[in-house]
Structure formats: structure tokens, C-alpha cells
Design a protein around this motif. Structure first.
Motif, PDB file in Angstrom:
ATOM      1  N   PRO A  93       0.847  -1.200   0.000  1.00 40.82           N
ATOM      2  CA  PRO A  93       0.000   0.000   0.000  1.00 40.82           C
ATOM      3  C   PRO A  93       0.883   1.251   0.000  1.00 40.82           C
ATOM      4  N   ASN A  94       0.661   2.130  -0.962  1.00 37.99           N
ATOM      5  CA  ASN A  94       1.479   3.341  -1.108  1.00 37.99           C
ATOM      6  C   ASN A  94       2.962   3.003  -1.220  1.00 37.99           C
ATOM      7  N   GLY A  95       3.264   1.942  -1.934  1.00 41.32           N
ATOM      8  CA  GLY A  95       4.655   1.543  -2.148  1.00 41.32           C
ATOM      9  C   GLY A  95       5.284   2.329  -3.290  1.00 41.32           C
ATOM     10  N   GLY A  96       6.497   1.958  -3.623  1.00 45.98           N
ATOM     11  CA  GLY A  96       7.193   2.599  -4.727  1.00 45.98           C
ATOM     12  C   GLY A  96       6.824   1.955  -6.048  1.00 45.98           C
ATOM     13  N   ARG A  97       6.675   2.760  -7.082  1.00 47.87           N
ATOM     14  CA  ARG A  97       6.219   2.204  -8.364  1.00 47.87           C
ATOM     15  C   ARG A  97       7.284   1.383  -9.071  1.00 47.87           C
ATOM     16  N   PHE A  98       8.556   1.554  -8.681  1.00 51.13           N
ATOM     17  CA  PHE A  98       9.622   0.761  -9.298  1.00 51.13           C
ATOM     18  C   PHE A  98       9.861  -0.563  -8.572  1.00 51.13           C
ATOM     19  N   ASP A  99       9.328  -0.696  -7.360  1.00 55.43           N
ATOM     20  CA  ASP A  99       9.573  -1.880  -6.538  1.00 55.43           C
ATOM     21  C   ASP A  99       8.917  -3.101  -7.180  1.00 55.43           C
ATOM     22  N   GLY A 100       9.722  -3.985  -7.737  1.00 54.80           N
ATOM     23  CA  GLY A 100       9.195  -5.177  -8.391  1.00 54.80           C
ATOM     24  C   GLY A 100       8.897  -4.953  -9.849  1.00 54.80           C
ATOM     25  N   ALA A 101       8.099  -3.915 -10.144  1.00 55.69           N
ATOM     26  CA  ALA A 101       7.674  -3.689 -11.528  1.00 55.69           C
ATOM     27  C   ALA A 101       8.858  -3.425 -12.456  1.00 55.69           C
ATOM     28  N   LEU A 102       9.868  -2.707 -11.951  1.00 61.49           N
ATOM     29  CA  LEU A 102      11.045  -2.462 -12.780  1.00 61.49           C
ATOM     30  C   LEU A 102      11.704  -3.776 -13.191  1.00 61.49           C
ATOM     31  N   GLY A 103      11.703  -4.754 -12.287  1.00 56.17           N
ATOM     32  CA  GLY A 103      12.304  -6.044 -12.606  1.00 56.17           C
ATOM     33  C   GLY A 103      11.582  -6.774 -13.719  1.00 56.17           C
ATOM     34  N   VAL A 104      10.261  -6.636 -13.772  1.00 56.73           N
ATOM     35  CA  VAL A 104       9.482  -7.273 -14.839  1.00 56.73           C
ATOM     36  C   VAL A 104       9.679  -6.536 -16.156  1.00 56.73           C
ATOM     37  N   VAL A 105       9.539  -5.208 -16.113  1.00 53.64           N
ATOM     38  CA  VAL A 105       9.639  -4.404 -17.327  1.00 53.64           C
ATOM     39  C   VAL A 105      11.050  -4.479 -17.923  1.00 53.64           C
ATOM     40  N   SER A 106      12.067  -4.392 -17.085  1.00 54.22           N
ATOM     41  CA  SER A 106      13.441  -4.466 -17.598  1.00 54.22           C
ATOM     42  C   SER A 106      13.743  -5.853 -18.165  1.00 54.22           C
ATOM     43  N   ALA A 107      13.130  -6.894 -17.594  1.00 51.85           N
ATOM     44  CA  ALA A 107      13.297  -8.239 -18.151  1.00 51.85           C
ATOM     45  C   ALA A 107      12.722  -8.304 -19.563  1.00 51.85           C
ATOM     46  N   CYS A 108      11.532  -7.718 -19.734  1.00 51.98           N
ATOM     47  CA  CYS A 108      10.921  -7.693 -21.069  1.00 51.98           C
ATOM     48  C   CYS A 108      11.825  -6.989 -22.068  1.00 51.98           C
TER      49      CYS A 108
END
Length: 282
Positions: A93-108
């Protein structure tokens, strides 16, 4: 034969930025914070976006029974090893938008860059790739955390994981069905796993470094404890007769913090969640 000595395949920074901005619309807030709890409506939207990206770029999507989302790209043939790359799209909740998601997007982006390089040069890669988005990695809605990856690794049983319920009594099984991600695919374990993740602290920034490699990690032991008190009116009930469960919990919380003080960097403690019933001021 695959050539292991090719120059690096450069990524497309503009494409990576655009992808990050697109996925950040699902649960993102104007101040840059992110609330995308696992298997929520917004998590389903982010998953749908990732699935559309897989389809557009010829990745084969697979969803396993715990809802882990995979996108496979075969660049080296059936008998080649598979390297899995990714992270998670769910957030605190109210976390950082790069936390986790960057790992998925950069993998793609990284896998796509390799594919484009191999196609341009008419070569086979040294391995096949599989992008992964793990279910309930954060553990903000369902406990324990690392739920999807733990099922995939065989550390916990599937049915037990599917029966985990959130604070409203909604189970993982029900939530997967509600957003359309109750899969059936059997996905083989990879030969290697790579995860790019932002740093949770500022040590790299303070050291003017951009990347760090893990050499060890914290081992975590998590407990759910019940403090059983006795409900009584705060006015007429004498202090000596009160059995305040929250007070008992507070004593333990203070003691846990003192343990960390006593042991320094060798021990981290935290109390992250309280459920108080009946939770009335009087």
C-alpha cells in the motif's frame, strides 16, 4: 552454434521508459506512490497489459495454478537451457512504483533487445528466456509473502497457498478466478534465475554506484500471535482488574525492538500488522 562472445545487445531506453510509464498507470498515484495489491482489479489490469505485451512481441504466455505469469521466448532451440528473468507487479500500500515492476519491465526489454540482436545477425542465442511475474511477492494482501514463487519452488503446497485469505475473507483461489488468472500450465524450473531490483536503502546512491550484486540476504522468521484479553468498560473497571490484550502486545513490541538494539546489525525486528477486536475506544 550459439556464439557466447557476441557484443552486448543494447537496450532501448526510450522503450523501457515508455513501458514503465504504461504499467505505472495501474494503481499509480500523482505523488509517484503505487497501490497495486496482488490479485486486485488493478493487478489484473497490469497483468493484462503484460499479457498483451507478450502477445505483441511473440512471447508464449503461460499461467500456472497459483497465478504466476510467464512469457517464454525460444531463441536457442528445444534442448537449450532456459534463463528466467523477472520480478513482481504487485505492490505494498502506497509503495514505490519501481519496486518489483522495474524487474518485470526491464526483463521484457532486455530479452527483446537480445532477440532483436540475434534476428539482425541471423544467429541463435545461447539460451531460451522466460519472463516471470510472481503472484503475491509482497504479502501485503495475503500472507505469507513470496507465495507464488514459493509454490513454484516447491517450498509450500499449492492448495494451502490457494486457501490463504485476506482481511475480508477472500481467498487466493477466489481472487485468481475473479480476475481471470487461475491458470493450469505446468512450467518447468529454469536453469538460472535473474532478478533486477531497486535498492531498498540508499547505500548504492551514497557510494555513487549504480549496481550491486547480492552475496547474502536476511533470513526471516515470521509469527502471527494472538493476545487474548477480556473486554471491559474503561470507566468502572479498576486498572488492576483489566486484561488489556493490546497492552500485552505493546510490551512484546517494545521488547522486540530492544532485542535489535542489543544485537546491532546482526538482527532486524519489526511488527508490521495489528488486528484489534472489538477495537472500541471505550
Amino acid at each position: 552454434m550459439p556464439d557466447a562472445h557476441l557484443p552486448d545487445a543494447p537496450i532501448n531506453p526510450s522503450r523501457l521508459k515508455a513501458m514503465m510509464e504504461q504499467v505505472s498507470t495501474f494503481g499509480g498515484k500523482p505523488n509517484g506512490a503505487m497501490t497495486r495489491l496482488t490479485l486486485s482489479k488493478t493487478d489484473g489490469q497490469a497483468r493484462d497489459w503484460l499479457g498483451s505485451w507478450f502477445k505483441e512481441h511473440r512471447f508464449e504466455q503461460q499461467i500456472d495454478p497459483i497465478g504466476n505469469q510467464f512469457g517464454k521466448l525460444s531463441l536457442a532451440g528445444d534442448n537449450a537451457p532456459t534463463v528466467m528473468v523477472g520480478s513482481h507487479l504487485d505492490s505494498q500500500p502506497n509503495g514505490g512504483r519501481f519496486d518489483g515492476a522495474l524487474g518485470v519491465v526491464s526483463a521484457c526489454e532486455a530479452v527483446l533487445a537480445v532477440a532483436e540482436r540475434m534476428e539482425a545477425e541471423g544467429r541463435l542465442a545461447a539460451c531460451n528466456f522466460q519472463v516471470v511475474n510472481w503472484t503475491n511477492e509482497e504479502g501485503a494482501r495475503f500472507q505469507p509473502s513470496l507465495l507464488g514463487s514459493s509454490v513454484f519452488a516447491g517450498a509450500i503446497e499449492l492448495d494451502w497457498a490457494l486457501d490463504r485469505a485476506d482481511g475480508d475473507g477472500m481467498t487466493v483461489r477466489q481472487s485468481l478466478a475473479e480476475i481471470g488468472y487461475a491458470g493450469t500450465a505446468v512450467v518447468e524450473r529454469p536453469d538460472a534465475l535473474i532478478e533486477l531490483h531497486i535498492e531498498g536503502d540508499d547505500k548504492l546512491f551514497a557510494a555513487s554506484e549504480r549496481f550491486g550484486i547480492f552475496t547474502r540476504f536476511w533470513g526471516a522468521t515470521k509469527y502471527r500471535l494472538a493476545f487474548l484479553g477480556e473486554q471491559a468498560h474503561t470507566g468502572p473497571t479498576p486498572m488492576a482488574q483489566r486484561k488489556d490484550a493490546l497492552l500485552a502486545a505493546a510490551y512484546l513490541m517494545a521488547d522486540l525492538r530492544q532485542l535489535a538494539n542489543d544485537h546491532g546489525l546482526d538482527l532486524h525486528t519489526s511488527v508490521g500488522r495489528l488486528e484489534v477486536h472489538p477495537n472500541s475506544p471505550n
